[in-house]
Enzyme design. Structure first.
Site, PDB file in Angstrom:
ATOM      1  N   THR A   1       8.205 -39.316   9.976  1.00  0.00           N
ATOM      2  CA  THR A   1       7.249 -40.013  10.846  1.00  0.00           C
ATOM      3  C   THR A   1       7.109 -39.304  12.190  1.00  0.00           C
ATOM      4  O   THR A   1       6.001 -39.142  12.711  1.00  0.00           O
ATOM      5  CB  THR A   1       7.697 -41.473  11.062  1.00  0.00           C
ATOM      6  OG1 THR A   1       7.892 -42.097   9.786  1.00  0.00           O
ATOM      7  CG2 THR A   1       6.659 -42.256  11.858  1.00  0.00           C
TER       8      THR A   1
ATOM      9  N   ALA B   1      10.859 -37.703  -1.944  1.00  0.00           N
ATOM     10  CA  ALA B   1      10.882 -38.420  -3.221  1.00  0.00           C
ATOM     11  C   ALA B   1      10.846 -39.915  -2.920  1.00  0.00           C
ATOM     12  O   ALA B   1      11.635 -40.411  -2.110  1.00  0.00           O
ATOM     13  CB  ALA B   1      12.136 -38.067  -4.006  1.00  0.00           C
TER      14      ALA B   1
ATOM     15  N   GLU C   1       0.824  -1.208   0.000  1.00  0.00           N
ATOM     16  CA  GLU C   1       0.000   0.000   0.000  1.00  0.00           C
ATOM     17  C   GLU C   1       0.863   1.265   0.000  1.00  0.00           C
ATOM     18  O   GLU C   1       0.546   2.244  -0.698  1.00  0.00           O
ATOM     19  CB  GLU C   1      -0.929   0.025   1.230  1.00  0.00           C
ATOM     20  CG  GLU C   1      -1.826  -1.186   1.346  1.00  0.00           C
ATOM     21  CD  GLU C   1      -1.248  -2.283   2.214  1.00  0.00           C
ATOM     22  OE1 GLU C   1      -1.991  -2.846   3.023  1.00  0.00           O
ATOM     23  OE2 GLU C   1      -0.031  -2.578   2.082  1.00  0.00           O
TER      24      GLU C   1
ATOM     25  N   SER D   1      21.664 -45.572  -3.152  1.00  0.00           N
ATOM     26  CA  SER D   1      20.985 -44.852  -4.235  1.00  0.00           C
ATOM     27  C   SER D   1      21.162 -43.356  -4.045  1.00  0.00           C
ATOM     28  O   SER D   1      21.060 -42.841  -2.940  1.00  0.00           O
ATOM     29  CB  SER D   1      19.494 -45.190  -4.212  1.00  0.00           C
ATOM     30  OG  SER D   1      18.942 -44.885  -2.949  1.00  0.00           O
TER      31      SER D   1
END
Length: 360
Positions: free
Chosen positions: A303, A156, A54, A170
């Site tokens: 979790t 993922a 504003e 991985s």
């Protein structure tokens, strides 16, 4: 309500949306000033929250604001600033009518500005396209009302909801397009929350790397019960360019060295399970004026956050890979389908499926 008014308030929302993530800890607010259906000025909250939309729009409009209408996505502030509150500036400008999408939940302003504007004979309309304000600035409404940060978990998984092979060898489960979007998620967050376990296993940089831009840094918060973070972690490199906050129970030589390096250490007691109390930590994070978190960590921490009702959104990237029973689960002892979730968005990044869920 005329279509012209709807068009103007939507324009205010559109310009605000483009700047989302740049105004933390303040909400991203858009403002349009118009007269006789002609736009006089428009503005968005400036970087880091000041000046407000504003203020900027009124400065651009100058004397032309007199007799005009203002369209703003959130109630103008009531509390004082250098040039007076936004409400005072609106009254001085001679704005005739104002359209406000949503009232500000901050007790310093909540409906006070609306009442003052009405008392001073400004025509006030509240609620036009209010859901757009709630959706864009949900972090702000949640953090102000609950006194804890709005928390998004980025995760993922494989098709069978595993986040890693059993030996953690991985590196990537999601594809390149998904990972690029994950960097966009970082850019729309105020801080990243992770754990020392993730730092040890993945050694991430947790920076923002978008196409055609320099590497960017946002604050990184690390939960480290017993101060196990390696001093040679990538996350601790170039520390002068970033803010690292570590929550730990250990006050020792290593904590002293981390402080000398430039880290902020917040010491907390362990609970009976020999872990830090997450609810207390989230309250402390909010006290640091951090109201929006992106969590990047493992399934056990995810979790724990769910069990403590500390997750507001899940950003899930699901690949077509199948890892099998020996893989590490996204949630310990549960499937995502067992959670009470509301679908916000779903789209594809090549073979990966991205889903944004609200946690109810």
């Amino acid at each position: 309500m005329s279509q012209q008014n709807v068009k103007m308030i939507n324009l205010a929302h559109d310009i605000a949306k483009k700047k989302f993530g740049k105004t933390f800890p303040n909400p991203t607010v858009g403002c349009v000033i118009a007269k006789n259906s002609k736009i006089i000025s428009k503005a968005v909250t400036n970087k880091s929250g000041r000046p407000h939309a504003e203020e900027i729009a009124l400065a651009k409009a100058g004397h032309k604001a007199k007799g005009a209408s203002m369209y703003v996505t959130l109630e103008p502030c009531f509390h004082s600033s250098k040039d007076g509150s936004c409400t005072d500036q609106i009254l001085r400008s001679g704005i005739k009518e104002i359209f406000i999408s949503a009232a500000d939940p901050d007790v310093r302003t909540n409906y006070k500005s609306i009442k003052k504007l009405k008392k001073n004979n400004v025509i006030v309309n509240v609620g036009l396209e209010k859901n757009r304000t709630y959706n864009l600035n949900k972090f702000f409404f949640k953090s102000v009302l609950k006194k804890k940060p709005f928390t998004k978990v980025k995760i993922a998984t494989s098709t069978d909801e595993k986040i890693a092979w059993h030996d953690y060898k991985s590196k990537w489960i999601s594809n390149k397009s998904s990972r690029e979007y994950a960097h966009k998620l970082r850019s729309m967050s105020q801080a990243i929350l992770t754990t020392s376990k993730t730092v040890i296993k993945d050694d991430p940089r947790l920076t923002i790397r978008l196409k055609k831009t320099l590497e960017q840094h946002i604050p990184i918060i690390i939960i480290d019960n017993n101060l196990k973070i390696p001093m040679k972690s990538k996350i601790l490199k170039d520390i002068s360019k970033k803010r690292i906050i570590i929550f730990t129970s250990k006050k020792n030589k290593k904590s002293e060295n981390l402080i000398k390096l430039g880290c902020e250490i917040i010491f907390c007691k362990l609970n009976k399970n020999k872990k830090l109390n997450l609810k207390n930590i989230f309250s402390k994070i909010y006290s640091l004026k951090i109201s929006d978190l992106l969590v990047e960590a493992g399934g056990i921490f995810f979790t724990e956050l769910l069990n403590n009702n500390l997750v507001d959104e899940i950003h899930l990237f699901k690949s077509q890979i199948i890892i099998g029973k020996r893989g590490k689960p996204a949630i310990v002892g549960k499937k995502l389908s067992q959670l009470n979730l509301f679908l916000n968005e779903r789209k594809k990044f090549k073979d990966d499926i991205y889903t944004n869920y609200q946690v109810n």
